[in-house]
Design a protein around this motif. Structure first.
Motif, PDB file in Angstrom:
ATOM      1  N   LYS A  57      33.591  12.940  69.686  1.00 17.51           N
ATOM      2  CA  LYS A  57      34.689  11.993  69.585  1.00 17.51           C
ATOM      3  C   LYS A  57      34.152  10.590  69.809  1.00 17.51           C
ATOM      4  O   LYS A  57      33.539  10.305  70.836  1.00 17.51           O
ATOM      5  N   HIS A  58      34.351   9.694  68.823  1.00 19.89           N
ATOM      6  CA  HIS A  58      33.816   8.344  68.892  1.00 19.89           C
ATOM      7  C   HIS A  58      34.942   7.307  68.909  1.00 19.89           C
ATOM      8  O   HIS A  58      36.020   7.534  68.342  1.00 19.89           O
ATOM      9  N   ARG A  59      34.657   6.170  69.523  1.00 21.48           N
ATOM     10  CA  ARG A  59      35.623   5.059  69.567  1.00 21.48           C
ATOM     11  C   ARG A  59      34.847   3.752  69.663  1.00 21.48           C
ATOM     12  O   ARG A  59      33.767   3.700  70.263  1.00 21.48           O
ATOM     13  N   GLY A 107      31.058   4.181  70.785  1.00 22.78           N
ATOM     14  CA  GLY A 107      30.611   5.107  71.810  1.00 22.78           C
ATOM     15  C   GLY A 107      31.058   6.527  71.541  1.00 22.78           C
ATOM     16  O   GLY A 107      32.081   6.756  70.899  1.00 22.78           O
ATOM     17  N   LYS A 108      30.273   7.480  72.024  1.00 14.56           N
ATOM     18  CA  LYS A 108      30.617   8.900  71.943  1.00 14.56           C
ATOM     19  C   LYS A 108      31.158   9.332  73.300  1.00 14.56           C
ATOM     20  O   LYS A 108      30.543   9.075  74.334  1.00 14.56           O
ATOM     21  N   TYR A 109      32.314   9.966  73.295  1.00 14.43           N
ATOM     22  CA  TYR A 109      32.975  10.330  74.541  1.00 14.43           C
ATOM     23  C   TYR A 109      32.111  11.262  75.380  1.00 14.43           C
ATOM     24  O   TYR A 109      31.582  12.264  74.899  1.00 14.43           O
ATOM     25  N   TYR A 147      26.117   2.619  78.243  1.00 17.83           N
ATOM     26  CA  TYR A 147      27.434   3.248  78.184  1.00 17.83           C
ATOM     27  C   TYR A 147      28.549   2.202  78.250  1.00 17.83           C
ATOM     28  O   TYR A 147      28.386   1.129  78.849  1.00 17.83           O
ATOM     29  N   GLU A 164      37.026   6.432  81.889  1.00 14.23           N
ATOM     30  CA  GLU A 164      36.345   7.042  80.750  1.00 14.23           C
ATOM     31  C   GLU A 164      34.915   6.522  80.676  1.00 14.23           C
ATOM     32  O   GLU A 164      34.637   5.405  81.114  1.00 14.23           O
ATOM     33  N   TRP A 180      31.790   6.274  77.609  1.00 15.04           N
ATOM     34  CA  TRP A 180      31.423   6.470  76.205  1.00 15.04           C
ATOM     35  C   TRP A 180      29.956   6.083  76.040  1.00 15.04           C
ATOM     36  O   TRP A 180      29.565   4.957  76.362  1.00 15.04           O
ATOM     37  N   GLU A 181      29.140   7.000  75.567  1.00 10.48           N
ATOM     38  CA  GLU A 181      27.714   6.734  75.371  1.00 10.48           C
ATOM     39  C   GLU A 181      27.466   5.996  74.059  1.00 10.48           C
ATOM     40  O   GLU A 181      28.075   6.306  73.038  1.00 10.48           O
TER      41      GLU A 181
END
Length: 253
Positions: A133-135, A155-157, A170, A212, A214-215
């Motif tokens: 999941k990306h955002r 970022g990837k969750y 991150y 949260e 996100w990487e």
């Protein structure tokens, strides 16, 4: 009535099952369950957990989101039933990436757990990113060069804190800010994070404050590269001078 009671009544009706069946699955009496649907009694935590697992929906979502207005099929279920994220697909089956505009940054901190808020964000597809999941989040300031105010970090969750690695970068969503930093050290109750711009000092983020993580997956820059001046760009020189001035002021103070 409450949002929670409306939700569990709606979910049961969608499955076309009786109150007796749900009560039996939860290992409670029908009379006790009816009070939860009527909103006359609130379930204790252990029963709330059972209801959450029964419907495969997070407790947070059952308590705070009107599931009648959300497509449950388009929610991404994570391990341990901890949280659910809305996940949208385009016609080719690619995961759509929500973009958090700078003006929506504060709103995201309040609405990141609300599927209706997330679904209203602008979306793009980047098939080359693969699974997960990306955002995309906006960057502010000059603490993480070459990224600046014109860039977005995709970022990837990160599902588990154990997955974060020292030296990687991150996006951290906190109660009062969204920051992009490099992980310096994992501590018992906090994470030491630092900027790539050495002018800025490292600092600790409490684990309890992290909403949260996100990487870094990729960056999107809307600014055209400047022409090189010898071995450095003009922008690099200006930033270096700015940092030198800050260091001088810091020493004087």
């Amino acid at each position: 009535m409450s949002l929670f009671s409306d939700n569990i009544r709606y979910l049961r009706s969608q499955k076309r099952i009786s109150q007796e069946s749900v009560a039996a699955a939860l290992k409670i009496t029908r009379g006790r369950y009816v009070k939860y649907e009527d909103g006359t009694t609130e379930p204790p935590y252990d029963i709330l957990q059972r209801i959450s697992h029964y419907h495969h929906l997070s407790i947070d979502l059952l308590l705070s989101v009107d599931v009648r207005k959300v497509s449950v099929e388009n929610l991404l279920k994570l391990d341990d039933n901890r949280i659910l994220l809305p996940i949208m697909m385009d016609k080719q089956g690619n995961n759509l990436i929500e973009i958090v505009p700078l003006k929506a940054k504060a709103g995201y901190i309040r609405g990141f757990g609300d599927p209706t808020f997330i679904q209203d964000l602008p979306q793009i597809a980047l098939p080359f990113l693969g699974a997960g999941k990306h955002r995309a989040f906006p960057i502010e300031g000059d603490s993480m060069p070459p990224h600046d105010d014109t860039a977005f970090i995709v970022g990837k969750y990160v599902e588990n804190l154990s997955d974060v690695r020292k030296g990687k970068t991150y996006i951290f969503v906190l109660p009062d800010d969204i920051v992009y930093k490099r992980l310096g050290e994992k501590k018992t109750k906090s994470l030491l994070v630092k900027s790539d711009n050495t002018y800025y000092d490292p600092y600790d983020i409490k684990l309890s404050d992290i909403l949260e993580i996100w990487e870094f997956a990729c960056s999107l820059n809307t600014k055209e590269a400047t022409a090189a001046l010898k071995s450095e760009t003009l922008e690099d020189i200006v930033k270096e001078l700015r940092n030198d001035m800050r260091l001088v002021k810091k020493k004087l103070n």
